[in-house]
Design a protein around this motif. Sequence first.
Motif, mmCIF file in Angstrom:
data_model
loop_
_atom_site.group_PDB
_atom_site.id
_atom_site.type_symbol
_atom_site.label_atom_id
_atom_site.label_comp_id
_atom_site.label_asym_id
_atom_site.label_seq_id
_atom_site.Cartn_x
_atom_site.Cartn_y
_atom_site.Cartn_z
ATOM 1 N N HIS A 38 0.581 -1.053 -0.290
ATOM 2 C CA HIS A 38 0.019 0.143 0.251
ATOM 3 C C HIS A 38 0.679 1.423 -0.071
ATOM 4 C CE1 HIS A 38 0.793 1.228 4.390
ATOM 5 N NE2 HIS A 38 0.949 -0.240 4.470
ATOM 6 N N GLY A 85 -3.810 5.492 6.601
ATOM 7 C CA GLY A 85 -4.992 6.022 7.415
ATOM 8 C C GLY A 85 -4.835 7.628 8.250
ATOM 9 N N PRO A 90 -3.613 6.927 2.450
ATOM 10 C CA PRO A 90 -4.627 6.763 2.281
ATOM 11 C C PRO A 90 -5.010 5.297 3.278
ATOM 12 C CG PRO A 90 -3.018 5.855 0.197
ATOM 13 C CD PRO A 90 -2.609 7.056 1.330
ATOM 14 N N ASP A 91 -6.208 5.298 3.676
ATOM 15 C CA ASP A 91 -6.792 3.700 4.970
ATOM 16 C C ASP A 91 -6.453 2.787 2.881
ATOM 17 O OD1 ASP A 91 -6.924 3.000 7.032
ATOM 18 O OD2 ASP A 91 -9.305 2.946 7.222
ATOM 19 N N TYR A 180 -7.730 17.332 8.228
ATOM 20 C CA TYR A 180 -8.495 15.697 7.541
ATOM 21 C C TYR A 180 -8.947 15.822 5.875
ATOM 22 C CZ TYR A 180 -10.403 10.823 7.079
ATOM 23 O OH TYR A 180 -10.527 9.933 6.294
ATOM 24 N N SER A 184 -6.177 13.646 3.990
ATOM 25 C CA SER A 184 -6.871 12.652 3.335
ATOM 26 C C SER A 184 -7.392 12.324 2.270
ATOM 27 C CB SER A 184 -7.932 11.874 4.348
ATOM 28 O OG SER A 184 -7.997 10.838 3.976
ATOM 29 N N ASP A 186 -9.201 10.096 1.152
ATOM 30 C CA ASP A 186 -10.584 8.674 1.356
ATOM 31 C C ASP A 186 -11.416 9.941 1.420
ATOM 32 O OD1 ASP A 186 -8.451 6.621 1.853
ATOM 33 O OD2 ASP A 186 -7.958 6.995 4.277
ATOM 34 N N HIS A 190 -13.990 9.599 5.201
ATOM 35 C CA HIS A 190 -13.970 8.170 5.907
ATOM 36 C C HIS A 190 -13.764 8.840 7.188
ATOM 37 C CE1 HIS A 190 -12.050 4.524 5.148
ATOM 38 N NE2 HIS A 190 -10.757 5.578 6.228
ATOM 39 N N ILE A 194 -12.023 6.100 10.054
ATOM 40 C CA ILE A 194 -10.689 5.749 10.905
ATOM 41 C C ILE A 194 -10.903 6.320 11.988
ATOM 42 C CG2 ILE A 194 -9.505 8.553 10.425
ATOM 43 C CD1 ILE A 194 -8.046 5.572 9.260
#
Length: 283
Positions: A38, A85, A90-91, A180, A184, A186, A190, A194
């Motif tokens: 990842h 995350g 990214p998560d 965030y 982020s 995401d 999201h 998280i």
Amino acid sequence: MKLLLRLLLLLTVPCALAAGSARTILLPGAHWTQVNGHKLYYQTRGAGRPLLLLHGGGNNVADAWGEQLEAFSSGHQIIAPEQVGQGHTPDIPGPLDYAAMAEDTVALLRQLHLKNVDVIGHSDGAILALIIAVRHPELVRRMVISGANLEPSGLTAESLAETRATPATAMMSPEDQAEYDAMSPDGHDHAVVINEKLRQLWLTQPTHEQLSPDLLRHIDKPVLVMSGDHDEIRLDHTLLIFRSLPQAHLWILPDTGHMTFNTRARWVNPVVLSFLDGQLEEN
């Protein structure tokens, strides 16, 4: 053997910043890499002996280390990842796991061909630092840890109760949500995901297999163990960590909570740099 670090003269030094103050510092060296299948975001700055900075849970480089970057990069090569995350990284599917984040960090160090590095970790980052030192001692030269715990019961009763009672939807302020969203990949929605992953992490880990007093006894490296005198970690638990490390120094910061690096930078920065240079043992 263990040494008790006595720094009572620092009582006269004023507080640097209030906890939770916003920061916009970004390092010029922003990078992406692949670790363990990842993406991972990290930043670099400065030159000199490598210094790994490991942020606390739900944090990012700028907020976690905004008061240290300039001071520490003047004589060190900073490597500062943002864990899965969190921040720009990214998560991924599944729960958060301290051991997995530690191995992500190890993979990054190996990609950069680094070993025998100095490591500074706060809160979750301090847990990661200890896990790395247990599992990969060749990667670590010296460590500074603040606000670490070996198991969820190491949290104070108040902090543990608050973690259990606070739903993921209430864990971020509007300011934190905006930050965030700005970082982020995401997406806005999201954040709740998280937050719940972090809440479950704090309630279930570290496990005895990840960290324990017996495991700490194998870390034969100089370690500065820090805590606020009204930290979110129980004082007796911090003392357990200190007493379990063969080469530990202890510093309990007076009139200080969990956010030692943010709120006490004027105290912390010169002491940490002196410790990394080996000067505290000489005095």
